[in-house]
Design a protein around this motif. Structure first.
Motif, PDB file in Angstrom:
ATOM      1  N   ILE A 181      58.345  24.154  28.105  1.00 22.18           N
ATOM      2  CA  ILE A 181      57.804  24.508  29.418  1.00 22.18           C
ATOM      3  C   ILE A 181      58.517  23.707  30.498  1.00 22.18           C
ATOM      4  CG2 ILE A 181      55.742  24.530  30.877  1.00 22.18           C
ATOM      5  CD1 ILE A 181      54.078  24.815  28.321  1.00 22.18           C
ATOM      6  N   PHE A 182      58.953  24.421  31.556  1.00 22.89           N
ATOM      7  CA  PHE A 182      59.671  23.803  32.672  1.00 22.89           C
ATOM      8  C   PHE A 182      59.116  24.328  33.985  1.00 22.89           C
ATOM      9  CE2 PHE A 182      63.035  24.170  35.887  1.00 22.89           C
ATOM     10  CZ  PHE A 182      63.356  22.839  36.043  1.00 22.89           C
ATOM     11  N   PRO A 183      58.892  23.506  34.984  1.00 21.02           N
ATOM     12  CA  PRO A 183      58.846  22.049  34.938  1.00 21.02           C
ATOM     13  C   PRO A 183      57.434  21.575  34.625  1.00 21.02           C
ATOM     14  CG  PRO A 183      58.613  22.743  37.208  1.00 21.02           C
ATOM     15  CD  PRO A 183      58.744  23.999  36.363  1.00 21.02           C
ATOM     16  N   THR A 184      57.264  20.270  34.588  1.00 23.08           N
ATOM     17  CA  THR A 184      55.923  19.720  34.478  1.00 23.08           C
ATOM     18  C   THR A 184      55.277  19.906  35.848  1.00 23.08           C
ATOM     19  OG1 THR A 184      56.728  17.544  35.120  1.00 23.08           O
ATOM     20  CG2 THR A 184      56.575  17.989  32.767  1.00 23.08           C
ATOM     21  N   GLY A 185      54.004  19.975  35.893  1.00 24.56           N
ATOM     22  CA  GLY A 185      53.290  20.181  37.151  1.00 24.56           C
ATOM     23  C   GLY A 185      51.965  20.847  36.870  1.00 24.56           C
ATOM     24  N   PRO A 186      51.230  21.170  37.915  1.00 27.74           N
ATOM     25  CA  PRO A 186      49.905  21.773  37.719  1.00 27.74           C
ATOM     26  C   PRO A 186      49.936  23.046  36.874  1.00 27.74           C
ATOM     27  CG  PRO A 186      50.182  21.113  40.005  1.00 27.74           C
ATOM     28  CD  PRO A 186      51.512  20.924  39.330  1.00 27.74           C
ATOM     29  N   ALA A 187      50.935  23.897  37.071  1.00 19.23           N
ATOM     30  CA  ALA A 187      51.003  25.147  36.300  1.00 19.23           C
ATOM     31  C   ALA A 187      51.229  24.865  34.818  1.00 19.23           C
ATOM     32  CB  ALA A 187      52.088  26.058  36.854  1.00 19.23           C
ATOM     33  N   ALA A 188      52.056  23.889  34.493  1.00 23.82           N
ATOM     34  CA  ALA A 188      52.279  23.529  33.085  1.00 23.82           C
ATOM     35  C   ALA A 188      50.969  23.053  32.465  1.00 23.82           C
ATOM     36  CB  ALA A 188      53.353  22.451  32.969  1.00 23.82           C
ATOM     37  N   GLY A 189      50.227  22.247  33.206  1.00 17.67           N
ATOM     38  CA  GLY A 189      48.924  21.785  32.720  1.00 17.67           C
ATOM     39  C   GLY A 189      47.972  22.937  32.477  1.00 17.67           C
ATOM     40  N   MET A 190      47.994  23.931  33.371  1.00 22.89           N
ATOM     41  CA  MET A 190      47.133  25.102  33.199  1.00 22.89           C
ATOM     42  C   MET A 190      47.513  25.870  31.931  1.00 22.89           C
ATOM     43  SD  MET A 190      46.839  26.428  37.129  1.00 22.89           S
ATOM     44  CE  MET A 190      46.014  27.942  36.675  1.00 22.89           C
ATOM     45  N   ILE A 191      48.800  26.028  31.689  1.00 24.81           N
ATOM     46  CA  ILE A 191      49.249  26.733  30.487  1.00 24.81           C
ATOM     47  C   ILE A 191      48.769  25.995  29.242  1.00 24.81           C
ATOM     48  CG2 ILE A 191      51.255  27.345  29.074  1.00 24.81           C
ATOM     49  CD1 ILE A 191      52.792  27.732  31.734  1.00 24.81           C
ATOM     50  N   LEU A 192      48.952  24.688  29.225  1.00 18.73           N
ATOM     51  CA  LEU A 192      48.595  23.905  28.047  1.00 18.73           C
ATOM     52  C   LEU A 192      47.088  23.896  27.823  1.00 18.73           C
ATOM     53  CD1 LEU A 192      51.160  21.029  28.511  1.00 18.73           C
ATOM     54  CD2 LEU A 192      51.243  22.898  26.840  1.00 18.73           C
ATOM     55  N   HIS A 193      46.310  23.804  28.886  1.00 17.74           N
ATOM     56  CA  HIS A 193      44.855  23.853  28.742  1.00 17.74           C
ATOM     57  C   HIS A 193      44.402  25.242  28.317  1.00 17.74           C
ATOM     58  CE1 HIS A 193      43.594  19.869  29.869  1.00 17.74           C
ATOM     59  NE2 HIS A 193      44.473  19.884  30.859  1.00 17.74           N
ATOM     60  N   ALA A 194      45.012  26.288  28.844  1.00 15.91           N
ATOM     61  CA  ALA A 194      44.639  27.664  28.490  1.00 15.91           C
ATOM     62  C   ALA A 194      44.883  27.925  27.015  1.00 15.91           C
ATOM     63  CB  ALA A 194      45.421  28.656  29.340  1.00 15.91           C
ATOM     64  N   ARG A 195      45.885  27.297  26.438  1.00 12.56           N
ATOM     65  CA  ARG A 195      46.175  27.485  25.010  1.00 12.56           C
ATOM     66  C   ARG A 195      44.994  27.085  24.138  1.00 12.56           C
ATOM     67  NH1 ARG A 195      49.561  24.895  22.278  1.00 12.56           N
ATOM     68  NH2 ARG A 195      50.248  26.609  21.012  1.00 12.56           N
ATOM     69  N   LEU A 196      44.170  26.146  24.608  1.00  8.30           N
ATOM     70  CA  LEU A 196      43.019  25.716  23.823  1.00  8.30           C
ATOM     71  C   LEU A 196      42.018  26.846  23.635  1.00  8.30           C
ATOM     72  CD1 LEU A 196      42.377  22.245  25.504  1.00  8.30           C
ATOM     73  CD2 LEU A 196      43.510  22.680  23.313  1.00  8.30           C
ATOM     74  N   PHE A 197      41.986  27.793  24.572  1.00 11.62           N
ATOM     75  CA  PHE A 197      41.004  28.867  24.548  1.00 11.62           C
ATOM     76  C   PHE A 197      41.622  30.216  24.197  1.00 11.62           C
ATOM     77  CE2 PHE A 197      39.730  25.627  27.593  1.00 11.62           C
ATOM     78  CZ  PHE A 197      38.534  25.225  27.027  1.00 11.62           C
TER      79      PHE A 197
END
Length: 108
Positions: free
Chosen positions: A4-20
């Protein structure tokens, strides 16, 4: 095997969304790490995923981690994206763009 590029709020959203993200329509990807040109983040964990390095190290990261896909987030800067996409295409890596947006809610 996604990066995932770059790190930032959107990357965090993607990673958190993967949990669900489950069920028959899930888009489960194995995220190998994050890419950031901010050298202060290299080696750090964000949402449990390591920042593997910057765009200048992309060839090496692709080989070392057997990356098959790069996800470009909505936080990406145009100039930086061009270099990442060029390197990805040279390595025959699929590039995807992740966007989030708001739309009116129609309750009717």
């Amino acid at each position: 095997r996604a990066l995932i590029f770059p790190t930032g709020p959107a990357a965090g959203m993607i990673l958190h969304a993967r949990l669900f993200d489950s069920g028959p329509r899930a888009t489960v990807r194995h995220v190998v790490g994050l890419l950031s040109d901010d050298s202060n983040l290299h080696g750090r964990l964000i949402c449990g995923y390591e920042v593997l390095g910057g765009a200048a190290m992309l060839d090496e990261i692709i080989q070392k981690h057997a990356v098959t896909e790069i996800i470009i987030t909505s936080d990406a800067d145009g100039a930086a994206v061009k270099g990442v996409v060029r390197t990805a295409r040279e390595n025959k890596i699929r590039v995807m763009k992740w966007e989030s947006s708001l739309a009116p809610f129609d309750a009717g």
